[in-house]
Design a protein around this motif. Structure first.
Motif, PDB file in Angstrom:
ATOM      1  N   SER A  98       8.484 -10.161 -18.360  1.00  0.00           N
ATOM      2  CA  SER A  98       8.303 -10.461 -19.781  1.00  0.00           C
ATOM      3  C   SER A  98       7.884 -11.908 -20.025  1.00  0.00           C
ATOM      4  O   SER A  98       7.510 -12.269 -21.130  1.00  0.00           O
ATOM      5  CB  SER A  98       9.588 -10.160 -20.556  1.00  0.00           C
ATOM      6  N   ASP A  99       7.924 -12.735 -18.980  1.00  0.00           N
ATOM      7  CA  ASP A  99       7.555 -14.146 -19.093  1.00  0.00           C
ATOM      8  C   ASP A  99       6.043 -14.263 -19.274  1.00  0.00           C
ATOM      9  O   ASP A  99       5.273 -13.910 -18.393  1.00  0.00           O
ATOM     10  CB  ASP A  99       8.011 -14.907 -17.849  1.00  0.00           C
ATOM     11  N   LYS A 100       5.619 -14.756 -20.419  1.00  0.00           N
ATOM     12  CA  LYS A 100       4.181 -14.846 -20.731  1.00  0.00           C
ATOM     13  C   LYS A 100       3.468 -15.937 -19.943  1.00  0.00           C
ATOM     14  O   LYS A 100       2.247 -15.948 -19.857  1.00  0.00           O
ATOM     15  CB  LYS A 100       3.973 -15.081 -22.229  1.00  0.00           C
ATOM     16  N   SER A 101       4.216 -16.874 -19.347  1.00  0.00           N
ATOM     17  CA  SER A 101       3.574 -17.933 -18.567  1.00  0.00           C
ATOM     18  C   SER A 101       3.152 -17.444 -17.181  1.00  0.00           C
ATOM     19  O   SER A 101       2.369 -18.083 -16.503  1.00  0.00           O
ATOM     20  CB  SER A 101       4.507 -19.140 -18.431  1.00  0.00           C
ATOM     21  N   VAL A 102       3.666 -16.280 -16.763  1.00  0.00           N
ATOM     22  CA  VAL A 102       3.270 -15.691 -15.479  1.00  0.00           C
ATOM     23  C   VAL A 102       2.119 -14.744 -15.755  1.00  0.00           C
ATOM     24  O   VAL A 102       2.251 -13.790 -16.506  1.00  0.00           O
ATOM     25  CB  VAL A 102       4.456 -14.931 -14.826  1.00  0.00           C
ATOM     26  N   SER A 103       0.971 -15.025 -15.140  1.00  0.00           N
ATOM     27  CA  SER A 103      -0.216 -14.235 -15.479  1.00  0.00           C
ATOM     28  C   SER A 103      -0.592 -13.193 -14.435  1.00  0.00           C
ATOM     29  O   SER A 103      -1.212 -12.206 -14.749  1.00  0.00           O
ATOM     30  CB  SER A 103      -1.407 -15.159 -15.708  1.00  0.00           C
ATOM     31  N   ASP A 104      -0.216 -13.403 -13.179  1.00  0.00           N
ATOM     32  CA  ASP A 104      -0.651 -12.459 -12.158  1.00  0.00           C
ATOM     33  C   ASP A 104       0.473 -12.230 -11.157  1.00  0.00           C
ATOM     34  O   ASP A 104       0.875 -13.149 -10.448  1.00  0.00           O
ATOM     35  CB  ASP A 104      -1.895 -12.999 -11.441  1.00  0.00           C
ATOM     36  N   ILE A 105       0.969 -11.012 -11.108  1.00  0.00           N
ATOM     37  CA  ILE A 105       2.043 -10.658 -10.194  1.00  0.00           C
ATOM     38  C   ILE A 105       1.544  -9.532  -9.308  1.00  0.00           C
ATOM     39  O   ILE A 105       0.962  -8.561  -9.790  1.00  0.00           O
ATOM     40  CB  ILE A 105       3.296 -10.169 -10.947  1.00  0.00           C
ATOM     41  N   SER A 106       1.772  -9.663  -8.006  1.00  0.00           N
ATOM     42  CA  SER A 106       1.459  -8.565  -7.102  1.00  0.00           C
ATOM     43  C   SER A 106       2.349  -8.666  -5.880  1.00  0.00           C
ATOM     44  O   SER A 106       2.840  -9.741  -5.541  1.00  0.00           O
ATOM     45  CB  SER A 106      -0.017  -8.587  -6.691  1.00  0.00           C
ATOM     46  N   ILE A 107       2.567  -7.539  -5.239  1.00  0.00           N
ATOM     47  CA  ILE A 107       3.341  -7.487  -4.005  1.00  0.00           C
ATOM     48  C   ILE A 107       2.379  -7.094  -2.903  1.00  0.00           C
ATOM     49  O   ILE A 107       1.703  -6.072  -3.001  1.00  0.00           O
ATOM     50  CB  ILE A 107       4.496  -6.482  -4.114  1.00  0.00           C
ATOM     51  N   VAL A 108       2.317  -7.922  -1.892  1.00  0.00           N
ATOM     52  CA  VAL A 108       1.353  -7.703  -0.828  1.00  0.00           C
ATOM     53  C   VAL A 108       2.089  -7.582   0.500  1.00  0.00           C
ATOM     54  O   VAL A 108       2.983  -8.365   0.785  1.00  0.00           O
ATOM     55  CB  VAL A 108       0.353  -8.881  -0.759  1.00  0.00           C
ATOM     56  N   SER A 109       1.710  -6.607   1.281  1.00  0.00           N
ATOM     57  CA  SER A 109       2.245  -6.472   2.633  1.00  0.00           C
ATOM     58  C   SER A 109       1.113  -6.698   3.615  1.00  0.00           C
ATOM     59  O   SER A 109      -0.027  -6.291   3.372  1.00  0.00           O
ATOM     60  CB  SER A 109       2.810  -5.070   2.842  1.00  0.00           C
ATOM     61  N   TYR A 110       1.436  -7.352   4.710  1.00  0.00           N
ATOM     62  CA  TYR A 110       0.431  -7.549   5.741  1.00  0.00           C
ATOM     63  C   TYR A 110       0.242  -6.267   6.521  1.00  0.00           C
ATOM     64  O   TYR A 110       1.172  -5.483   6.695  1.00  0.00           O
ATOM     65  CB  TYR A 110       0.852  -8.669   6.702  1.00  0.00           C
ATOM     66  N   LYS A 111      -0.977  -6.059   7.033  1.00  0.00           N
ATOM     67  CA  LYS A 111      -1.243  -4.891   7.848  1.00  0.00           C
ATOM     68  C   LYS A 111      -2.109  -5.285   9.027  1.00  0.00           C
ATOM     69  O   LYS A 111      -2.677  -6.382   9.060  1.00  0.00           O
ATOM     70  CB  LYS A 111      -1.895  -3.790   7.024  1.00  0.00           C
ATOM     71  N   LYS A 112      -2.206  -4.418   9.983  1.00  0.00           N
ATOM     72  CA  LYS A 112      -2.972  -4.661  11.193  1.00  0.00           C
ATOM     73  C   LYS A 112      -4.416  -5.033  10.834  1.00  0.00           C
ATOM     74  O   LYS A 112      -5.044  -4.394  10.003  1.00  0.00           O
ATOM     75  CB  LYS A 112      -2.955  -3.406  12.064  1.00  0.00           C
TER      76      LYS A 112
END
Length: 157
Positions: A98-112
């Motif tokens: 809900s924080d408007k100052s955060v514009s881009d959130i993503s969860i990334v996992s490394y892969k081979k």
């Protein structure tokens, strides 16, 4: 009542959350807005923050109720028991989203095959290619040094 994590069919998170709410189960499917591009247009769409996960709040005795909903596969387990998420963690996720100052959130996992640059430790600033990913470690190829590095990692979240 505890918060549990329900594992869903891929791309069914929003449908499962809606159906769980309809049968009276308190649930939470954190959503983020992304811009998706097709060949003819761009569009803002809401996608789940955690793929295939929906959080449900219910008592231990009511845990089987979630299986009345199509798309629910199983509960997420940790150390042989259904994983319990603390209420503070759910509140933190809601607050961050809900924080408007955060514009881009993503969860990334490394892969081979991913190419990364090591940011800390003895090999900091070295480029590496991920050769293998397991539950406890990565195997990295450090081409510039001509070596293979087996690196344990700890999950913060």
């Amino acid at each position: 009542m505890n918060w549990y994590v329900v594992y869903t069919k891929p791309k069914w998170e929003k449908k499962v959350a809606e159906k769980l709410s309809e049968i009276g189960i308190v649930c939470y499917c954190p959503l983020i807005t992304q811009i998706k591009q097709w060949s003819d247009r761009k569009k803002k769409v809401e996608v789940p923050l955690f793929n295939s996960y929906v959080f449900v709040q219910l008592s231990e005795t009511d845990r089987n109720l979630v299986f009345q909903v199509a798309g629910v596969i199983r509960y997420l387990f940790w150390l042989g028991k259904a994983a319990i998420v603390r209420n503070e963690e759910i509140i933190t996720i809601k607050k961050c989203l809900s924080d408007k100052s955060v514009s881009d959130i993503s969860i990334v996992s490394y892969k081979k095959g991913d190419k990364i640059k090591l940011e800390s430790g003895i090999f900091s600033s070295q480029n590496a290619v991920i050769q293998e990913v397991t539950n406890t470690h990565y195997i990295l190829v450090l081409e510039s040094l001509g070596c293979i590095l087996k690196m344990k990692y700890k999950k913060d979240v």
